[in-house]
Design a protein around this motif. Structure first.
Motif, PDB file in Angstrom:
ATOM      1  N   TRP A  80       0.954  -1.102  -0.034  1.00  0.00           N
ATOM      2  CA  TRP A  80      -0.105   0.180   0.008  1.00  0.00           C
ATOM      3  C   TRP A  80       0.791   1.307  -0.028  1.00  0.00           C
ATOM      4  O   TRP A  80       1.684   1.476   0.894  1.00  0.00           O
ATOM      5  N   PHE A  81       0.657   2.012  -1.027  1.00  0.00           N
ATOM      6  CA  PHE A  81       1.414   3.366  -1.382  1.00  0.00           C
ATOM      7  C   PHE A  81       0.232   4.441  -1.006  1.00  0.00           C
ATOM      8  O   PHE A  81      -0.614   4.476  -1.656  1.00  0.00           O
ATOM      9  N   HIS A  82       0.507   5.559  -0.238  1.00  0.00           N
ATOM     10  CA  HIS A  82      -0.406   6.735   0.073  1.00  0.00           C
ATOM     11  C   HIS A  82       0.205   7.859  -0.428  1.00  0.00           C
ATOM     12  O   HIS A  82       1.192   8.315   0.087  1.00  0.00           O
ATOM     13  N   PHE A  83      -0.370   8.578  -1.164  1.00  0.00           N
ATOM     14  CA  PHE A  83       0.068   9.876  -1.576  1.00  0.00           C
ATOM     15  C   PHE A  83      -1.077  11.082  -1.245  1.00  0.00           C
ATOM     16  O   PHE A  83      -2.294  10.952  -1.554  1.00  0.00           O
ATOM     17  N   ALA A  84      -0.725  12.407  -0.818  1.00  0.00           N
ATOM     18  CA  ALA A  84      -1.762  13.196  -0.825  1.00  0.00           C
ATOM     19  C   ALA A  84      -1.870  13.890  -2.179  1.00  0.00           C
ATOM     20  O   ALA A  84      -3.436  13.770  -2.331  1.00  0.00           O
ATOM     21  N   SER A  85      -1.171  14.103  -3.061  1.00  0.00           N
ATOM     22  CA  SER A  85      -1.414  14.379  -4.360  1.00  0.00           C
ATOM     23  C   SER A  85      -0.649  14.124  -5.419  1.00  0.00           C
ATOM     24  O   SER A  85       0.391  13.316  -5.038  1.00  0.00           O
ATOM     25  N   LEU A  86      -0.678  14.677  -6.348  1.00  0.00           N
ATOM     26  CA  LEU A  86       0.404  14.265  -7.717  1.00  0.00           C
ATOM     27  C   LEU A  86       1.650  14.592  -7.168  1.00  0.00           C
ATOM     28  O   LEU A  86       2.700  13.859  -7.750  1.00  0.00           O
ATOM     29  N   GLY A  87       1.955  15.591  -6.441  1.00  0.00           N
ATOM     30  CA  GLY A  87       3.300  15.874  -6.383  1.00  0.00           C
ATOM     31  C   GLY A  87       4.061  15.053  -5.404  1.00  0.00           C
ATOM     32  O   GLY A  87       5.198  14.468  -5.765  1.00  0.00           O
ATOM     33  N   GLU A  88       3.317  14.635  -4.308  1.00  0.00           N
ATOM     34  CA  GLU A  88       4.004  13.471  -3.649  1.00  0.00           C
ATOM     35  C   GLU A  88       3.898  12.128  -4.374  1.00  0.00           C
ATOM     36  O   GLU A  88       4.981  11.451  -4.074  1.00  0.00           O
ATOM     37  N   PHE A  89       3.115  11.802  -5.275  1.00  0.00           N
ATOM     38  CA  PHE A  89       3.074  10.580  -6.256  1.00  0.00           C
ATOM     39  C   PHE A  89       4.475  10.592  -6.906  1.00  0.00           C
ATOM     40  O   PHE A  89       5.090   9.544  -6.926  1.00  0.00           O
ATOM     41  N   GLU A  90       4.856  11.829  -7.529  1.00  0.00           N
ATOM     42  CA  GLU A  90       6.092  11.720  -8.313  1.00  0.00           C
ATOM     43  C   GLU A  90       7.222  11.876  -7.483  1.00  0.00           C
ATOM     44  O   GLU A  90       8.242  11.289  -7.689  1.00  0.00           O
ATOM     45  N   GLN A  91       7.118  12.113  -6.119  1.00  0.00           N
ATOM     46  CA  GLN A  91       8.215  12.218  -5.148  1.00  0.00           C
ATOM     47  C   GLN A  91       8.467  10.886  -4.621  1.00  0.00           C
ATOM     48  O   GLN A  91       9.463  10.279  -4.528  1.00  0.00           O
ATOM     49  N   GLY A  92       7.294   9.904  -4.272  1.00  0.00           N
ATOM     50  CA  GLY A  92       7.495   8.530  -4.067  1.00  0.00           C
ATOM     51  C   GLY A  92       7.616   7.697  -5.195  1.00  0.00           C
ATOM     52  O   GLY A  92       7.900   6.588  -4.885  1.00  0.00           O
ATOM     53  N   ARG A  93       7.594   8.160  -6.180  1.00  0.00           N
ATOM     54  CA  ARG A  93       7.489   7.208  -7.536  1.00  0.00           C
ATOM     55  C   ARG A  93       8.635   6.364  -7.598  1.00  0.00           C
ATOM     56  O   ARG A  93       8.438   5.183  -7.877  1.00  0.00           O
ATOM     57  N   PRO A  94       9.978   6.694  -7.419  1.00  0.00           N
ATOM     58  CA  PRO A  94      11.130   6.025  -7.337  1.00  0.00           C
ATOM     59  C   PRO A  94      11.062   4.764  -6.488  1.00  0.00           C
ATOM     60  O   PRO A  94      11.273   3.510  -6.997  1.00  0.00           O
ATOM     61  N   VAL A  95      10.568   5.046  -5.319  1.00  0.00           N
ATOM     62  CA  VAL A  95      10.423   3.771  -4.320  1.00  0.00           C
ATOM     63  C   VAL A  95       9.354   2.868  -4.850  1.00  0.00           C
ATOM     64  O   VAL A  95       9.385   1.671  -4.856  1.00  0.00           O
ATOM     65  N   LEU A  96       8.266   3.516  -5.419  1.00  0.00           N
ATOM     66  CA  LEU A  96       7.351   2.563  -5.812  1.00  0.00           C
ATOM     67  C   LEU A  96       7.771   1.803  -6.738  1.00  0.00           C
ATOM     68  O   LEU A  96       7.335   0.379  -6.877  1.00  0.00           O
ATOM     69  N   GLU A  97       8.439   2.400  -7.778  1.00  0.00           N
ATOM     70  CA  GLU A  97       8.913   1.387  -8.991  1.00  0.00           C
ATOM     71  C   GLU A  97       9.862   0.424  -8.532  1.00  0.00           C
ATOM     72  O   GLU A  97       9.950  -0.645  -9.146  1.00  0.00           O
ATOM     73  N   GLU A  98      10.644   0.826  -7.537  1.00  0.00           N
ATOM     74  CA  GLU A  98      11.659  -0.385  -6.993  1.00  0.00           C
ATOM     75  C   GLU A  98      11.009  -1.233  -6.418  1.00  0.00           C
ATOM     76  O   GLU A  98      11.300  -2.438  -6.306  1.00  0.00           O
ATOM     77  N   VAL A  99       9.910  -0.885  -5.412  1.00  0.00           N
ATOM     78  CA  VAL A  99       9.220  -2.060  -4.616  1.00  0.00           C
ATOM     79  C   VAL A  99       8.288  -2.952  -5.782  1.00  0.00           C
ATOM     80  O   VAL A  99       8.588  -4.117  -5.474  1.00  0.00           O
ATOM     81  N   LYS A 100       7.904  -2.342  -6.661  1.00  0.00           N
ATOM     82  CA  LYS A 100       7.221  -3.111  -7.717  1.00  0.00           C
ATOM     83  C   LYS A 100       7.972  -4.176  -8.315  1.00  0.00           C
ATOM     84  O   LYS A 100       7.490  -5.180  -8.661  1.00  0.00           O
ATOM     85  N   SER A 101       9.281  -3.632  -8.721  1.00  0.00           N
ATOM     86  CA  SER A 101      10.144  -4.240  -9.498  1.00  0.00           C
ATOM     87  C   SER A 101      10.564  -5.662  -8.560  1.00  0.00           C
ATOM     88  O   SER A 101      10.712  -6.561  -8.958  1.00  0.00           O
ATOM     89  N   LYS A 102      11.062  -5.278  -7.140  1.00  0.00           N
ATOM     90  CA  LYS A 102      11.326  -6.086  -6.339  1.00  0.00           C
ATOM     91  C   LYS A 102      10.526  -7.402  -6.039  1.00  0.00           C
ATOM     92  O   LYS A 102      10.726  -8.389  -5.663  1.00  0.00           O
ATOM     93  N   TYR A 103       9.286  -6.952  -5.764  1.00  0.00           N
ATOM     94  CA  TYR A 103       8.001  -7.771  -5.563  1.00  0.00           C
ATOM     95  C   TYR A 103       6.874  -7.797  -6.417  1.00  0.00           C
ATOM     96  O   TYR A 103       5.911  -7.384  -6.420  1.00  0.00           O
TER      97      TYR A 103
END
Length: 407
Positions: free
Chosen positions: A46-69
């Motif tokens: 589960w990834f939670h973001f306030a808005s689009l800016g936070e999505f782009e901010q957290g996107r690198p971790v999201l992409e890496e987690v999705k790739s790893k698992y």
């Protein structure tokens, strides 16, 4: 304190329903929450973001987690329509939802449905009942790119409930040393200074930006000034600047792109030949200003810029300066930037410039235009600043992989 919090959430819900009668953003949030059906999953990330800016901010971790698992479904939630409406169909998630209002019942039902094996919140967004449910179920909760200031509610005499929320977080990955010290002063030691994942995101974007051929054609070898994420208070400063520099081309990418907002910008720039991006075929040699009336282009626009203005500084606060800095461009913005460490850093290093009015905008831009050495130095400093701050994603992922090797 919990009872008071619940009353505030209840009153907010009623006010939001009232606002939805005349505010489109509130309407999207209310209707979106009412219409969504949360699907049951055996487990999820589960990834939670306030808005689009936070999505782009957290996107690198999201992409890496999705790739790893890759076999674990990803659920994304947003608080704001500006995030949900743009990313509701993202390929990075198996399900995207508005975060249901923070009540005990909603939090319990939502977490029962998605069954997260871990939750990642980016920068901020602290919701008592969701945090309590995660904590009581021993589900790891990570806050990434966190940043704390003494003026925040956590550090006020009346912030006991918010301090309780902080103690429900499994691990904090914060942007800077002062944030770590503030948490330590509350007895919170589960903190790593990782830096800001936005640097990883904007750096990666600058390495392989999407080509925008029509922007290159509009620029046509001339100097290009990009005004990104602007509001009317920003846009009102530009008419004289545009008229003073007929050899330059200007692109505006307003923060809000509703027809009335674009029409308002056109009225502000009346007397200057403007074309909307949706009418791109009308571009000609006399066109001075191109107005972007769609979403998703801004981060790629900056590659063509010779100078950039970032909006929001005459309102709640400036928008993302790092997207432009990553391309090595001097960055100008309004006076409300103090809450943004990267803006303070850019000013200190000579790559960022804050202005308070139209006269200061003219003075700053004219000085940069007239002094190529100054402009080039600012551009190089901006790029080096971003390049030297990447790596937060690797720090966070090393911890997550170590704690969840098999997930």
């Amino acid at each position: 304190m919990v009872a008071t919090y619940n009353i505030i959430i209840y009153l907010y819900t009623k006010l939001l329903a009232l606002a939805a009668l005349f505010n489109n953003k509130a309407k999207l949030l209310v209707k979106g929450r009412e219409a969504q059906v949360v699907k049951a999953l055996p487990k999820s990330l589960w990834f939670h973001f306030a808005s689009l800016g936070e999505f782009e901010q957290g996107r690198p971790v999201l992409e890496e987690v999705k790739s790893k698992y890759p076999d674990v479904p990803v659920v994304i939630t947003f608080f704001s329509p500006s995030g949900y409406e743009v990313r509701k169909n993202t390929a990075l998630a198996d399900a995207v939802y508005y975060l249901p209002q923070d009540t005990f019942k909603n939090a319990r039902q939502f977490i029962d449905s998605i069954n997260p094996v871990m939750a990642v919140f980016t920068k901020y967004e602290y919701w008592y009942h969701y945090f309590k449910q995660l904590h009581s179920r021993h589900i790891p909760l990570y806050v990434i790119s966190g940043i704390f200031r003494p003026g925040q509610v956590f550090f006020k005499w009346y912030g006991s409930l918010h301090r309780e929320m902080l103690k429900m977080v499994t691990w904090f990955f914060v942007q800077d040393i002062p944030s770590k010290h503030l948490l330590q002063n509350l007895g919170i030691s589960n903190v790593t200074i990782s830096g800001d994942t936005r640097f990883d995101r904007v750096w990666a974007n600058a390495q392989a930006p999407k080509a925008l051929q029509h922007i290159a054609e509009f620029k046509n070898g001339k100097k290009l000034f990009v005004a990104g994420s602007t509001w009317p208070a920003d846009e009102a400063l530009f008419t004289q600047l545009i008229n003073q520099h007929p050899g330059w081309r200007f692109v505006f990418a307003p923060h809000e792109i509703g027809d009335s907002k674009i029409a308002g910008l056109e009225q502000t720039l009346s007397g200057i030949l403007t074309v909307r991006h949706s009418n791109i075929e009308a571009l000609n040699e006399q066109t001075r200003v191109l107005i972007i009336d769609n979403m998703g282009m801004l981060s790629a626009l900056y590659q063509y810029a010779d100078m950039v203005y970032i909006g929001g500084g005459f309102g709640a606060g400036i928008h993302n300066t790092l997207e432009a800095a990553a391309f090595g461009v001097p960055v100008i913005f309004g006076p409300n930037y103090q809450k943004f460490k990267e803006a303070r850093d850019l000013i200190e290093k000579g790559a960022g410039f804050s202005i308070n009015n139209q006269e200061e905008l003219l003075t700053t831009v004219n000085r940069l235009m007239a002094n190529e050495d100054l402009s080039n130095a600012a551009a190089q400093i901006a790029k080096h600043y971003v390049d030297s701050h990447i790596g937060a994603t690797n720090t966070i992922m090393s911890y997550i992989i170590d704690k969840h090797p098999l997930l």
